[in-house]
Design an enzyme around this catalytic site. Sequence first.
Site, short mmCIF file in Angstrom:
data_model
loop_
_atom_site.label_atom_id
_atom_site.label_comp_id
_atom_site.label_asym_id
_atom_site.label_seq_id
_atom_site.Cartn_x
_atom_site.Cartn_y
_atom_site.Cartn_z
N ALA A 1 0.53 -1.33 -0.29
CA ALA A 1 -0.17 -0.40 0.05
C ALA A 1 0.25 1.42 -0.12
O ALA A 1 0.44 2.06 -0.86
CB ALA A 1 -1.02 -0.03 1.65
N ASP B 1 -3.81 -2.78 3.67
CA ASP B 1 -3.83 -2.51 3.22
C ASP B 1 -5.20 -1.35 2.93
O ASP B 1 -5.73 -0.48 2.14
CB ASP B 1 -4.58 -2.63 1.98
CG ASP B 1 -3.40 -3.85 1.34
OD1 ASP B 1 -2.93 -5.15 2.01
OD2 ASP B 1 -2.20 -3.93 0.72
N ASN C 1 -6.16 -6.93 4.63
CA ASN C 1 -4.87 -7.02 3.98
C ASN C 1 -5.08 -7.93 3.17
O ASN C 1 -5.83 -8.88 2.86
CB ASN C 1 -3.65 -7.30 5.23
CG ASN C 1 -2.75 -7.31 5.18
OD1 ASN C 1 -2.27 -6.10 4.22
ND2 ASN C 1 -1.88 -8.74 5.60
N LYS C 2 -2.90 -9.08 3.23
CA LYS C 2 -3.49 -10.20 2.11
C LYS C 2 -3.86 -11.47 2.12
O LYS C 2 -4.99 -11.68 3.89
CB LYS C 2 -2.10 -10.22 1.91
CG LYS C 2 -1.61 -11.69 0.90
CD LYS C 2 -2.19 -11.12 -0.91
CE LYS C 2 -1.37 -9.38 -0.86
NZ LYS C 2 -2.44 -8.79 -2.58
C1 LIG Z 1 2.83 -2.45 4.09
S1 LIG Z 1 1.50 -2.78 2.97
C2 LIG Z 1 2.09 -4.30 2.30
C3 LIG Z 1 0.80 -5.09 2.05
O1 LIG Z 1 0.51 -4.61 0.69
C4 LIG Z 1 0.56 -6.26 1.12
O2 LIG Z 1 -0.60 -6.22 -0.93
P1 LIG Z 1 0.13 -6.72 -2.34
O3 LIG Z 1 1.55 -7.23 -2.09
O4 LIG Z 1 -0.78 -7.01 -2.59
O5 LIG Z 1 0.88 -5.04 -2.51
C5 LIG Z 1 0.04 -7.28 1.50
O6 LIG Z 1 -1.22 -7.29 1.83
C6 LIG Z 1 0.40 -6.66 2.40
O7 LIG Z 1 0.55 -6.48 4.00
#
Ligand SMILES: CSC[C@H]1O[C@H](OP(=O)(O)O)[C@H](O)[C@@H]1O
Length: 361
Positions: free
Chosen positions: A57, A246, A256-257
């Site tokens: 994010a 996120d 979140n993921k």
């Molecule tokens: C520090 S925010 C990181 C957060 O974003 C990731 O998603 P993505 O890899 O799809 O951009 C994941 O949810 C993380 O926790």
Amino acid sequence: MEQTSQKVDMDHVRLSEDGRYVVILDQSKLPNLAEYLTLETAEDIYEAIFHLRVRGAPAIGICAGYGMYCLAQTIDTDSFDAFYQKLREYGEYLNSSRPTAVNLSWAINRMEQTAYKHKKLPVKEIVKLLGEECRKIHQEDIAMCKKISQYGLSLIKDGDGILTHCNAGPLATSRYGTALGPLILGKEQGMNFHVFADETRPLLQGARLTSYELDKAGIDVTLICDNMASMVMKNGWVQACFVGCDRVAANGDTANKIGTSGVAILAKYYNIPFYVLGPTSTIDMNCPTGEQIKIEERNPDEIKKMFYKQPMAPESVKCFNPAFDVTDHTLIAGIVTEKGICRAPYEESLAALFGEEKEDD
Ligand SMILES: CSC[C@H]1O[C@H](OP(=O)(O)O)[C@H](O)[C@@H]1O
């Protein structure tokens, strides 16, 4: 697996030397290859965000801020109205790349509001101010991650076992990271932790990025499959769970993921504190609960084909591939921000971050 020997520059999202383009480290190629890309067009920026070449994010927000500045430089007009209309078109296009992380729209809105606030100035002056604003977004994130790391470090002690999910380290932010920040800061202060990093199917941010970042930081990390989290908790090896975010809703529900909510449920069962760590730029007070958070769904090939030598399921088989899930606020022990650690009731503690009193029911 041949690890790249090239030093990974933690300014993995930045402006080109002439200030005209966004330069990113292509995270989709890590850990095998550290390849930098120069994003010259709106389509290049969109594609980099959509395909997680830049991800996380805060990092997405920083990239969008730089992107809006670079695209503003290409708008050839002295009319503010024409300039602003084109800038908004670029903003709408970049914002459509990924829907869940609020930092994307937050950064775009901040850049557009900066332009509008100075609408009486010549366009060239406005563009210079946009250049200052995007750099401020980046510098503020570095400061925020340091504060989050300090607050997060107060929650754990030397020798603790920490379970992480996905990647919320420097690569997902600017420096330090959010969920990994306390561990990296603690290591700098001579502390040692035992991290259990979920590989995080299907895109393996935990395996490819978290284990890579922690290993380079000299932090003890054990990579596990996502379905092993319960066993390491049951064995008593985990004293806290740290995850990124996120989008945090006003009641504390957190996107979140995918898989994060399962980790939180396991942590609750094993009586292990589960913490969300993120900057206030990831808190969306206009989003009342997790029910209103749009969850991105991605290409089924990420499940069936990516990282395999051959497809792992028949072509005719359907897939469900949500990129995020929502952890209920009742499962969250605390939300760690750069302004402090918020505890339940989150409607009140999150509102206080923004100087708002919770409205009486
Ligand atoms: C520090 S925010 C990181 C957060 O974003 C990731 O998603 P993505 O890899 O799809 O951009 C994941 O949810 C993380 O926790």
